[in-house]
Scaffold this motif. Structure first.
Motif, PDB file in Angstrom:
ATOM      1  N   ASP A 177       0.824  -1.303   0.104  1.00 24.26           N
ATOM      2  CA  ASP A 177      -0.079  -0.143   0.015  1.00 24.26           C
ATOM      3  C   ASP A 177       1.029   1.294   0.006  1.00 24.26           C
ATOM      4  O   ASP A 177       0.626   2.191   0.741  1.00 24.26           O
ATOM      5  N   ARG A 178       1.760   1.300  -1.042  1.00 25.80           N
ATOM      6  CA  ARG A 178       2.505   2.553  -0.839  1.00 25.80           C
ATOM      7  C   ARG A 178       1.914   4.043  -1.788  1.00 25.80           C
ATOM      8  O   ARG A 178       2.701   4.846  -2.087  1.00 25.80           O
ATOM      9  N   SER A 179       0.785   3.659  -1.932  1.00 25.25           N
ATOM     10  CA  SER A 179      -0.012   5.050  -2.453  1.00 25.25           C
ATOM     11  C   SER A 179      -0.389   5.707  -1.292  1.00 25.25           C
ATOM     12  O   SER A 179      -0.862   7.102  -1.555  1.00 25.25           O
ATOM     13  N   ARG A 180      -0.024   5.479   0.050  1.00 24.67           N
ATOM     14  CA  ARG A 180      -0.142   6.392   0.914  1.00 24.67           C
ATOM     15  C   ARG A 180       0.840   7.440   0.806  1.00 24.67           C
ATOM     16  O   ARG A 180       2.065   7.136   1.160  1.00 24.67           O
ATOM     17  N   ILE A 181       0.714   8.642   0.751  1.00 24.52           N
ATOM     18  CA  ILE A 181       1.586   9.674   0.479  1.00 24.52           C
ATOM     19  C   ILE A 181       2.993   9.849   1.675  1.00 24.52           C
ATOM     20  O   ILE A 181       3.802  10.265   1.344  1.00 24.52           O
ATOM     21  N   ALA A 182       2.354   9.750   2.866  1.00 27.00           N
ATOM     22  CA  ALA A 182       3.268   9.894   3.748  1.00 27.00           C
ATOM     23  C   ALA A 182       4.489   8.951   3.785  1.00 27.00           C
ATOM     24  O   ALA A 182       5.549   9.576   4.072  1.00 27.00           O
ATOM     25  N   LEU A 183       4.107   7.792   3.356  1.00 29.54           N
ATOM     26  CA  LEU A 183       5.216   6.687   3.322  1.00 29.54           C
ATOM     27  C   LEU A 183       6.392   7.401   2.147  1.00 29.54           C
ATOM     28  O   LEU A 183       7.553   7.095   2.670  1.00 29.54           O
ATOM     29  N   GLU A 184       5.816   7.826   1.320  1.00 34.07           N
ATOM     30  CA  GLU A 184       6.808   8.362   0.353  1.00 34.07           C
ATOM     31  C   GLU A 184       7.546   9.737   0.651  1.00 34.07           C
ATOM     32  O   GLU A 184       8.783   9.870   0.353  1.00 34.07           O
ATOM     33  N   VAL A 185       6.695  10.447   1.374  1.00 31.81           N
ATOM     34  CA  VAL A 185       7.433  11.695   1.835  1.00 31.81           C
ATOM     35  C   VAL A 185       8.469  11.283   2.893  1.00 31.81           C
ATOM     36  O   VAL A 185       9.622  11.833   2.584  1.00 31.81           O
ATOM     37  N   VAL A 186       8.357  10.327   3.725  1.00 34.40           N
ATOM     38  CA  VAL A 186       9.540   9.865   4.611  1.00 34.40           C
ATOM     39  C   VAL A 186      10.721   9.308   3.870  1.00 34.40           C
ATOM     40  O   VAL A 186      11.830   9.613   3.844  1.00 34.40           O
ATOM     41  N   LYS A 187      10.274   8.489   2.687  1.00 30.94           N
ATOM     42  CA  LYS A 187      11.100   7.880   1.963  1.00 30.94           C
ATOM     43  C   LYS A 187      11.919   8.711   1.247  1.00 30.94           C
ATOM     44  O   LYS A 187      13.333   8.565   1.153  1.00 30.94           O
ATOM     45  N   ASN A 188      11.385   9.864   0.556  1.00 32.04           N
ATOM     46  CA  ASN A 188      12.165  10.551  -0.254  1.00 32.04           C
ATOM     47  C   ASN A 188      12.945  11.857   0.472  1.00 32.04           C
ATOM     48  O   ASN A 188      13.731  12.490  -0.111  1.00 32.04           O
ATOM     49  N   GLY A 189      12.547  11.871   1.708  1.00 33.68           N
ATOM     50  CA  GLY A 189      13.168  13.039   2.295  1.00 33.68           C
ATOM     51  C   GLY A 189      14.392  12.711   3.024  1.00 33.68           C
ATOM     52  O   GLY A 189      14.822  11.807   2.928  1.00 33.68           O
ATOM     53  N   ALA A 190      15.185  13.795   3.501  1.00 28.16           N
ATOM     54  CA  ALA A 190      16.485  13.773   4.289  1.00 28.16           C
ATOM     55  C   ALA A 190      16.239  13.164   5.578  1.00 28.16           C
ATOM     56  O   ALA A 190      15.374  13.927   6.233  1.00 28.16           O
TER      57      ALA A 190
END
Length: 272
Positions: A177-190
């Motif tokens: 369920d990687r469509s949850r945006i917060a997960l990608e925010v964390v992954k892509n952030g520093a």
């Protein structure tokens, strides 16, 4: 007649260039604010219009009088009818187009309002002394802003955060369920080694359980964000604090009752 001020309250408005509107705000400070030249830590909050409903005056008064707390001021920002568009994730709206002005709101906070507070009030110059918090969608907003602008903040508090916010509809049996945006925010952030996170959920936040695993979505979404933060390098416990309120609901009463616990986490003096 002798009297003593317990708290000082300032109400005002700030015209945001990014949002093209007046933003109402409330500042509450301890009485010693008038007597000292020292700087104060800052507790910034989305959905400041809920100040009375959450009984924050009482919570703040008790915190201000505590010898274990840092000197701090509370700053509450009121939303308006565009809440569901201004709050969200700056990187992208959700799949229904909600949060389309979240980038503008983030710029308002980081480029306009924080500098305004630093210029006009006795606020700390140390970003570690700045805490940002919010409830529900306001919590998602605060989390997104702090995570992406960690040079301005040291801590973030999220009450029943809307971590269900997603870039496409939920697909049955999508275990990751990687469509949850917060997960990608964390992954892509520093990664920022100074950041600290506080999450709260209520066992009765909702009844929805989209994958039928016996855990309501509000709790599962928050725990999945915590897992993502751990993958990024944050420790739990340590950098991350999670509070689950048994019987707690997705409402102002629950958040108001747990707010003193959050203040204690956010503003307790560190031992030298």
């Amino acid at each position: 007649m002798q009297f003593q001020l317990e708290t000082i309250t300032i109400k005002g408005n700030y015209f945001s260039i990014n949002l093209n509107r007046l933003v109402l705000f409330r500042i509450v400070a301890p009485q010693e604010y008038l007597k000292t030249t020292s700087d104060f830590s800052v507790l910034l909050m989305n959905d400041g219009q809920d100040f009375e409903a959450m009984n924050l005056e009482h919570s703040l008064s008790r915190a201000f009088s505590s010898k274990t707390m840092k000197p701090f001021i509370y700053v509450g920002l009121s939303c308006n009818e565009n809440r569901i568009h201004e709050y969200g994730t700056a990187s992208t709206p959700d799949f229904k187009g909600r949060g389309g002005q979240a980038l503008k709101y983030s710029k308002f906070i980081t480029e306009e309002f924080v500098p305004f507070l630093k210029q006009e009030f006795k606020t700390s110059k140390d970003f570690n002394e700045w805490v940002y918090c919010g409830m529900s969608l306001g919590g998602l907003s605060a989390f997104d802003i702090v995570y992406n602008k960690s040079s301005l903040f040291g801590k973030v508090g999220v009450f029943s955060g809307s971590f269900w916010w997603r870039k496409k509809p939920y697909i049955k049996n999508d275990l990751k369920d990687r469509s949850r945006i917060a997960l990608e925010v964390v992954k892509n952030g520093a990664y920022a080694d100074h950041l600290k996170f506080w999450f709260q959920c209520g066992s009765l936040d909702e009844t929805a359980d989209r994958n039928h695993n016996g855990i309501i979505d509000a709790i599962e979404d928050t725990l999945d964000v915590i897992k993502e933060l751990k993958t990024k390098g944050y420790s739990n416990p340590g950098d991350i604090t999670y509070v689950q309120v048994e019987g707690g609901k997705h409402d102002l009463s629950t958040w108001g009752k747990v707010f003193p616990q959050f203040i204690t986490w956010a503003m307790t003096k560190t031992k030298p």
